[in-house]
Design an enzyme around this catalytic site. Structure first.
Site, mmCIF file in Angstrom:
data_model
loop_
_atom_site.group_PDB
_atom_site.id
_atom_site.type_symbol
_atom_site.label_atom_id
_atom_site.label_comp_id
_atom_site.label_asym_id
_atom_site.label_seq_id
_atom_site.Cartn_x
_atom_site.Cartn_y
_atom_site.Cartn_z
ATOM 1 C CD GLU A 13 -2.953 -1.059 2.325
ATOM 2 O OE1 GLU A 13 -2.728 -0.267 3.272
ATOM 3 O OE2 GLU A 13 -3.924 -1.852 2.325
ATOM 4 C CD GLU A 47 -4.061 -6.016 2.772
ATOM 5 O OE1 GLU A 47 -4.810 -5.350 3.530
ATOM 6 O OE2 GLU A 47 -2.830 -5.833 2.709
#
Length: 688
Positions: free
Chosen positions: A158, A313
């Protein structure tokens, strides 16, 4: 003819199903690995993302590496038919590095260097950090680049944030010199003559700061572009280190926070797009609005490469960081997971496999709870999803064809949200884009989400809400699109500034004026309690009629060749055009001068779809809150019927022959969708 895409890894030809796995947190308890392997096989999961924040476990002291634990994990995977996305650990660095080399720590906008801690607290310009990252990535690649269990590289985690240290300031100045060449060009582009901000030396330029310069919009925009480019440069640096040992292994990096980076640019340097989705289900009894919001994001990430992506995710139960961490109701785990598949994902992955025992995410949902066994509702949900993914494995690699595109650019988003304009209490760009997308989601019409630099020719309809930043090149592309027979829909606050965030001269909407056939003279922001309304004429091509409420923005426009479809009913501009259509060449360009509400957008886009014959996933009228999404291999279509209403619903099928992909049941005309229900149905593709 449409064909299937190749799998991301030939080792897993069907859907990937698994989670982030952190065995480095359990090195003190060696029995955990054996139990996790048992549970992974029992759940039907086949791939884990490993080592995402494991730098300290891999290099506990500078230059002393410890790979034995990772050897055990990957060898155990290989011996049990499991696979791994092996991560580079750059998302968080060891304490020894921060202490010895403080330059690796990030500096905030206030010019204060951070202390050690958290994640993504590092400087992408730091030579030390780049050197240490290349070393650890190279060691991993050398040792595991050809390991049987490794299917690809998970680059960092991320990527987000920015650094304002002197190293980054110097890189920013070099970036600006490359872009503008001379200070004269930069000063003109940033309009620095305003408030006497003219620069006379490159060294005078710094990044935006709350206690310094933050109100030059061109400056702010270029800083965001620089941050994207600097992050991409660092990601490329990481990729080069792992690709050097085995160039055939695919790389991905999981995307999540769309505020920070232009993901369209980041996607260009990776092999497969992956992203992390965390909806706040059940905040309302009806989840359809949230369902359509995440449909947009799935469409966005699929469209970055126009091929299947990976859901890297999600949460199998509840997060611990949302305002309220509510449990998924029965059926929602399957529905929300397969929603990603419906929109083009070839994986369902979770954060996390086993709950961390301590620290900030110890209560974050996981496949394996602190109880440590399989006798939980969540584990059962995950296992049942594995069975479903196996039943529908033929969907893997299929395409998501679309004749409709929504134009969504990060440059435009940043510029709109920075502009001091008609509604500084919120002009709601993202919400507006989502509402336009929702009108197609409700009809079951597939949509791509594209950028201005992309090819427009595959589409019959382009929707560009609030294209505030519109270059001359984009204006020409849209004009040609309409002339060649395309249908364009645009709204207020379009064609206002160019790529430097300088206002177009000669009248708004700048380079779109000919295409839209209007001139926008003034724009008014309405208070939250204010509304206006638009009356539609009956005698126009779409045949819409009635009166609809508008709010937030009202633009005063003049028709310059465009046909007036509807007019304002209130205020001093009552009777002036509010909705128009301009015929140009073989196509049409529609313009909404005011922010219309969802009731209007629903009927408007239904009429547009009918008018130009847009193909739906299912040729039927869907109940509100129920949607249909299509994937196809050219021989067979796979239609996902999804119910986000919180109630049982019935869908009437069209007259084609359908088979339920899970049960192999031939379906009758009426299909029942339970609460949070989903059905995946198959039919022969229309190959005419």
């Amino acid at each position: 003819m449409i064909k299937k895409f190749l799998p991301v890894s030939e080792k897993i030809p069907n859907f990937m199903h698994g989670a982030d796995y952190n065995p480095d947190q359990w090195l003190h308890a060696p029995g955990i690995l054996e139990e996790d392997i048992r549970l992974m096989k029992l759940s039907g999961c086949n791939v884990m993302a490993i080592g995402i924040f494991a730098w300290t476990a891999l290099e506990p002291e500078e230059g002393r590496f410890s790979f034995e634990w990772l050897d055990r994990v990957l060898d155990a995977f290989a011996n049990n038919g499991l696979y791994a996305w092996l991560a580079t650990p750059s998302g968080a660095r060891p304490a020894w590095m921060s202490m010895k080399y403080p330059e690796v720590l990030r500096t905030e906008t206030n010019r204060v260097r951070n202390l050690h801690g958290m994640r993504h607290n590092h400087c992408y310009s730091s030579p030390v950090y780049r050197e240490k990252t290349a070393i650890i990535n190279g060691k991993l690649a050398e040792r595991y680049g050809s390991h049987e269990a490794v299917i690809g590289w998970h680059i960092s985690n991320e990527y987000h944030g920015e650094c304002h240290c002197e190293l980054c300031q110097e890189q920013f100045r070099q970036w600006l010199q490359m872009k503008y060449g001379t200070l004269e060009s930069l000063n003109l582009a940033w309009w620095t003559s305003f408030w006497s901000r003219t620069f006379t030396a490159w060294e005078q330029i710094e990044s935006p700061a709350p206690h310094g310069e933050y109100a030059m919009h061109g400056h702010n925009l270029d800083w965001r572009r620089f941050v994207t480019d600097r992050t991409i440069d660092f990601c490329r640096h990481e990729i080069e280190a792992v690709k050097a040992m085995n160039s055939t292994l695919p790389v991905t990096t999981n995307m999540h926070m769309i505020d920070s980076l232009d993901y369209r640019k980041l996607a260009a340097i990776i092999d497969v797009v992956s992203w992390d989705a965390y909806p706040m289900w059940h905040e309302q009894k009806d989840d359809s609005e949230l369902g359509s919001t995440f449909a947009f994001h799935h469409d966005l990430y699929r469209s970055l490469k126009r091929k299947p992506f990976l859901l890297m995710e999600s949460v199998p139960s509840a997060t611990n960081w949302q305002a309220v961490s509510k449990l998924k109701r029965p059926g929602m785990h399957k529905l929300s997971s397969l929603q990603a598949v419906a929109h083009g994902s070839d994986s369902v992955q979770y954060f996390q496999w086993r709950k961390s025992r301590g620290a900030s995410e110890k209560f974050h949902g996981a496949v394996v709870d602190h109880a440590g066994h399989e006798h939980t509702r969540v584990f059962k949900d995950v296992t049942e999803l594995s069975h479903t993914l196996a039943d529908i494995s033929q969907v893997t690699g299929t395409a998501t064809p679309s004749e409709t595109a929504i134009l969504f650019d990060w440059d435009n988003r940043w510029a709109i949200n920075d502009a001091s304009g008609p509604r500084n209490t919120g002009i709601h760009y993202e919400e507006t884009v989502l509402m336009h997308h929702r009108a197609f989601w409700q009809q079951g019409i597939p949509v791509d989400v594209i950028g201005a630099e992309e090819d427009f020719t595959p589409y019959r309809l382009i929707v560009a809400p609030m294209l505030y930043l519109c270059t001359e090149e984009t204006g020409c592309k849209l004009e040609k699109f309409v002339e060649n027979g395309g249908t364009l829909v645009m709204t207020y606050w379009s064609g206002i500034v160019n790529e430097y965030d300088l206002c177009h001269l000669g009248g708004f909407p700048g380079p779109l004026r000919k295409t839209l056939g209007i001139w926008a003279e003034e724009i008014e922001g309405l208070y939250d309690q204010d509304t206006n309304s638009v009356s539609l004429f009956e005698s126009h091509a779409l045949g819409l009629a009635g009166t609809f409420e508008s709010h937030e923005i009202c633009e005063v426009i003049h028709a310059e060749g465009a046909e007036i479809i509807g007019v304002y009913r209130e205020e001093f501009y009552a009777g002036k055009p509010a909705i128009t259509v301009n015929r140009l060449g073989k196509g049409r360009a529609y313009y909404m001068a005011t922010r219309m509400k969802e009731d209007f957008l629903a009927v408007f886009y239904c009429k547009i779809a009918e008018d130009i014959g847009l193909e739906k996933a299912l040729n039927t009228k869907l109940p509100p809150g129920v949607t249909a999404q299509l994937r196809t291999d050219g021989m067979f279509d796979y239609v996902f019927l999804m119910n986000f209403t919180g109630q049982q619903k019935t869908v009437r099928l069209d007259d084609r022959l359908y088979v339920d992909l899970e049960s192999s049941e031939t379906l009758t005309r009426n299909v029942v969708l339970e609460t949070n229900g989903i059905r995946i149905i198959k039919r022969e593709a229309n190959r005419s």
